[in-house]
Design a protein around this motif. Structure first.
Motif, PDB file in Angstrom:
ATOM      1  N   THR A 138       0.908  -1.383   0.108  1.00  0.00           N
ATOM      2  CA  THR A 138      -0.062   0.130  -0.012  1.00  0.00           C
ATOM      3  C   THR A 138       0.864   1.072  -0.005  1.00  0.00           C
ATOM      4  O   THR A 138       1.858   1.167   0.354  1.00  0.00           O
ATOM      5  N   THR A 139       0.260   2.246  -0.415  1.00  0.00           N
ATOM      6  CA  THR A 139       1.192   3.438  -0.737  1.00  0.00           C
ATOM      7  C   THR A 139       0.496   4.501   0.609  1.00  0.00           C
ATOM      8  O   THR A 139      -0.735   4.467   0.882  1.00  0.00           O
ATOM      9  N   PRO A 140       1.327   4.993   1.284  1.00  0.00           N
ATOM     10  CA  PRO A 140       0.910   5.932   2.412  1.00  0.00           C
ATOM     11  C   PRO A 140       0.131   6.985   1.877  1.00  0.00           C
ATOM     12  O   PRO A 140       0.408   7.515   0.890  1.00  0.00           O
ATOM     13  N   PRO A 141      -0.759   7.611   2.670  1.00  0.00           N
ATOM     14  CA  PRO A 141      -1.600   8.954   2.117  1.00  0.00           C
ATOM     15  C   PRO A 141      -0.542  10.032   2.084  1.00  0.00           C
ATOM     16  O   PRO A 141       0.271  10.146   2.939  1.00  0.00           O
TER      17      PRO A 141
ATOM     18  N   GLU B 103       0.837  13.554   2.604  1.00  0.00           N
ATOM     19  CA  GLU B 103       0.630  14.595   3.889  1.00  0.00           C
ATOM     20  C   GLU B 103       0.011  15.696   3.560  1.00  0.00           C
ATOM     21  O   GLU B 103       0.406  16.429   2.277  1.00  0.00           O
TER      22      GLU B 103
END
Length: 99
Positions: free
Chosen positions: A71-74, A76
């Motif tokens: 998954t890709t972190p959201p 910022e």
């Protein structure tokens, strides 16, 4: 009466640990019937008294591991929150703070 255990049971029976799931054991008929009626065991045939269950899952169910989830972190983002209004003599007029 010979029965095959369908579940793992904790504790002991007459000071001896219960046999593992799938194993055939010979116990008194009344006790065996009670265990069969409650779904803990099933009646075993004499030729099945060989011991422990030997079934294994098909190779396809155990050989391939599923890929790891990626998954890709959201992204910022800046967060804004409201603060109490400044006293009347404050000339800035700002009532929000950006963090």
């Amino acid at each position: 009466m010979k029965i095959r255990m369908l579940v793992e049971m904790s504790g002991t029976r007459n000071g001896v640990p219960w046999p593992p799931r799938g194993q055939v054991v010979d116990i008194p008929t009344g006790e065996a019937q009670h265990l069969c009626a409650s779904g803990i065991a099933e009646a075993a045939l004499d030729h099945e008294a060989s011991g422990t269950e030997t079934a294994t899952p098909p190779p396809s169910a155990t050989s391939a591991q599923p890929p790891a989830e990626v998954t890709t972190p959201p992204a910022e983002t800046k967060r804004t929150r409201r603060v109490k209004a400044a006293p009347a003599d404050d000339t800035t007029g700002a009532d929000t703070v950006t963090e």
